[in-house]
Motif scaffolding. Structure first.
Motif, PDB file in Angstrom:
ATOM      1  N   ASP A   1       0.711  -1.243  -0.090  1.00 24.97           N
ATOM      2  CA  ASP A   1       0.063   0.209   0.004  1.00 24.97           C
ATOM      3  C   ASP A   1       0.759   1.315  -0.142  1.00 24.97           C
ATOM      4  O   ASP A   1       0.399   2.295  -0.626  1.00 24.97           O
ATOM      5  N   GLU A   2       1.970   1.314   0.767  1.00 27.99           N
ATOM      6  CA  GLU A   2       2.882   2.233   0.456  1.00 27.99           C
ATOM      7  C   GLU A   2       3.246   2.608  -0.420  1.00 27.99           C
ATOM      8  O   GLU A   2       3.265   3.972  -0.806  1.00 27.99           O
TER       9      GLU A   2
ATOM     10  N   ASN B   1       0.800   4.171  -2.940  1.00 31.15           N
ATOM     11  CA  ASN B   1       0.298   5.558  -2.756  1.00 31.15           C
ATOM     12  C   ASN B   1       1.360   6.612  -3.252  1.00 31.15           C
ATOM     13  O   ASN B   1       1.117   7.445  -3.767  1.00 31.15           O
TER      14      ASN B   1
ATOM     15  N   ASN C   1       0.622   9.139  -6.346  1.00 25.61           N
ATOM     16  CA  ASN C   1       1.131  10.442  -6.393  1.00 25.61           C
ATOM     17  C   ASN C   1       1.962  10.914  -7.625  1.00 25.61           C
ATOM     18  O   ASN C   1       1.911  12.369  -7.905  1.00 25.61           O
TER      19      ASN C   1
ATOM     20  N   TYR D   1      -6.590   3.928  -1.179  1.00 25.17           N
ATOM     21  CA  TYR D   1      -5.225   4.436  -1.099  1.00 25.17           C
ATOM     22  C   TYR D   1      -5.051   6.031  -0.841  1.00 25.17           C
ATOM     23  O   TYR D   1      -4.445   6.591  -1.292  1.00 25.17           O
ATOM     24  N   ASN D   2      -6.316   6.689  -0.176  1.00 23.68           N
ATOM     25  CA  ASN D   2      -6.334   8.035   0.157  1.00 23.68           C
ATOM     26  C   ASN D   2      -6.142   8.953  -1.171  1.00 23.68           C
ATOM     27  O   ASN D   2      -5.710  10.110  -1.168  1.00 23.68           O
ATOM     28  N   PHE D   3      -6.724   8.431  -2.212  1.00 24.60           N
ATOM     29  CA  PHE D   3      -6.689   9.173  -3.451  1.00 24.60           C
ATOM     30  C   PHE D   3      -7.879   9.464  -4.168  1.00 24.60           C
ATOM     31  O   PHE D   3      -8.012   9.836  -5.419  1.00 24.60           O
TER      32      PHE D   3
END
Length: 386
Positions: free
Chosen positions: A325-326, A329, A333, A356-358
Motif C-alpha cells: 500500500d505504501e 500511494n 502521487n 489508497y487515500n486518492f
C-alpha cells in the motif's frame, strides 16, 4: 556489445561481448563477407541485442546448414528470447537452465530480507523495499534454487559480487508478462470514448508505465492510428528492466502469439487486417516501422524516479498488484503530479484507487473499466463521471 573476429581452421569466428551496438552493424556485415567455409558466432554474457542483429542471425540460420553456421549463446535471458523466436534448432547451443525442484528447504527470515532489500537500494539504487513480501520471497527462493545454493546467507554473500546474480534478481522483480490488447474491452472503451476526446487536441502525451516488452504501447499506437490520432500523440513507454525494454525497442515477437493478437484485436474493435501492422518474418513477427518508430522507449523506475513530463493519458495496468500500500500511494502521487488537469489514468482490472487515500484526487470515470480522471474542481466535464 563488442565484436572480436579471428580465423581458425578455415572457420570465421565472430565473438560478441556486452558494449555499445550503435556502430557495430557495418563492422559485423564486413566480417560476414570475409568469412571462409564456416561461420561460428558466439554471444558472451550478452542480454541486449538490437533488431538488426536478430534479423541477420535468423537470415543466416535460414540460409546456411549446420556445417556452415553455429550460434552459441551464454546468456540465459538471450537464450529465452531466441527460443521464443525459434532461433533454437540444431544450429543453436543455448545456455542450459534447470528448473528448481518444487520441494525445498530454503528458509527466509523477514528481517533479513528487509535488510537485503535495504542494501540493494543503497548499493544498486533499485528500490524493492515496498514490493509485496510474498513476491520478493518467491523470487529470492527461485534464484537460490536455480543456482543450486544451500541458503539465503550463501546467496547474499555472492549477490553483491556477481553481476549475473544482481541482473537476474532485478530482471525477476520486473513485470515481464504482457500481451497485445489484453482485456480487449478496456481498449474498446479507450477507442470509443477516451480517445475520441483527444480529436479536439492539437497534440497530446500518453504514458505506458511499466510497459514490459512493449505490447501494451504498440496496442495503443495501433488504436491511435485507426482513430487518426497517431501523428498527434507522443507515446512514452517505460520500464526499469533494460532487457525487456530492448524487446520492445526491437518490436520482434514469436509468431505463436499471433492467434491471440488477432482475437483480442477484433474484440477491441479493430476492423483491419493484423498484417497492416506486422511483418511476417517466418517464425516471428515484427511491428512495422510506422508503428514502432512512434514509441519512445526508455528506462524509468516507478519506485525511485520522478516526474518527467505532463501527460493527458497514463496507462499502468497489472503493475500495482506487485506493490504494497505504501508504494501504491507513492506511485499514484507520481501519476497525479505527472498528469495534466483532468487527465486520464487507466489501471488493471484488479486495481483501483479507492483504498489508497486518492479518492479526492482521482474520480472514477467509468465503472467496470478502472479508468479514472484527475480531479480538478470546475474542470471535469459534467455528466461524464459515473
Amino acid at each position: 556489445m563488442k565484436i572480436y573476429s579471428y580465423l581458425e581452421e578455415n572457420t570465421k569466428h565472430i565473438i560478441f561481448t556486452p558494449g555499445n551496438q550503435s556502430s557495430l552493424k557495418e563492422d559485423f556485415l564486413d566480417a560476414l563477407q570475409s568469412y571462409w567455409k564456416k561461420l561460428r558466432i558466439t554471444l558472451i554474457d550478452t542480454n541486449l541485442i538490437d533488431d538488426w542483429l536478430v534479423v541477420i542471425l535468423k537470415s543466416l540460420q535460414d540460409k546456411n546448414s549446420e556445417d556452415t553456421l553455429k550460434i552459441n549463446v551464454t546468456s540465459y535471458n538471450l537464450s529465452l528470447y531466441f527460443n521464443q523466436l525459434q532461433l533454437t534448432h540444431k544450429y543453436l547451443s543455448p545456455y542450459k537452465f534447470e528448473l528448481p525442484a518444487k520441494d525445498n528447504n530454503v528458509i527466509l527470515d523477514s528481517s533479513e530480507i528487509d535488510k537485503f532489500l535495504q542494501d540493494v537500494y543503497i548499493d544498486l539504487n533499485k528500490d524493492f523495499r515496498n514490493y509485496e513480501k510474498s513476491v520478493v520471497e518467491k523470487i529470492i527462493t527461485g534464484n537460490i534454487l536455480q543456482n543450486k545454493l544451500k541458503s539465503f546467507e550463501e546467496y547474499r554473500r555472492i549477490f553483491f559480487d556477481s553481476v549475473d546474480y544482481r541482473n537476474n534478481f532485478i530482471d525477476s522483480m520486473s513485470v515481464t508478462f504482457s500481451s497485445f490488447f489484453r482485456n480487449p474491452s478496456f481498449y474498446a472503451f479507450l477507442r470509443n470514448d477516451v480517445l475520441k476526446k483527444m480529436k479536439n487536441f492539437y497534440s497530446f502525451n500518453l504514458w505506458s508505465a511499466g510497459c514490459s516488452s512493449g505490447m501494451e504501447a504498440f496496442s495503443l499506437a495501433i488504436i491511435l492510428y485507426e482513430e487518426g490520432l497517431l501523428n498527434k500523440a507522443s507515446i512514452y513507454a517505460t520500464d526499469f528492466n533494460e532487457n525487456i525494454l530492448q524487446i520492445g525497442k526491437n518490436g520482434i515477437y514469436s509468431k505463436k502469439i499471433l492467434p491471440e493478437i488477432q482475437k483480442n484485436y477484433k474484440k477491441s474493435g479493430g476492423e483491419n487486417s493484423i498484417w497492416d501492422y506486422f511483418e511476417d518474418k517466418g517464425t516471428y513477427i515484427q511491428i512495422k516501422p510506422f508503428i514502432k518508430n512512434k514509441i519512445n522507449f526508455f528506462n524509468h523506475d516507478l519506485t525511485n524516479d520522478s516526474v518527467f513530463k505532463e501527460f493527458d493519458i497514463i496507462i499502468c495496468r497489472n503493475v500495482f498488484i506487485y506493490f504494497n500500500d505504501e508504494l501504491k500511494n507513492k506511485v499514484l502521487n507520481l501519476f497525479y503530479e505527472s498528469m495534466k488537469d483532468s487527465g486520464y489514468l487507466g489501471l488493471g482490472s484488479c486495481e483501483n484507487v479507492h483504498y489508497y487515500n486518492f479518492t479526492d484526487k482521482f474520480i472514477q470515470y467509468k465503472k467496470g473499466y478502472n479508468i479514472y480522471r484527475k480531479s480538478i474542481t470546475g474542470i471535469l466535464e459534467v455528466g461524464t463521471i459515473e
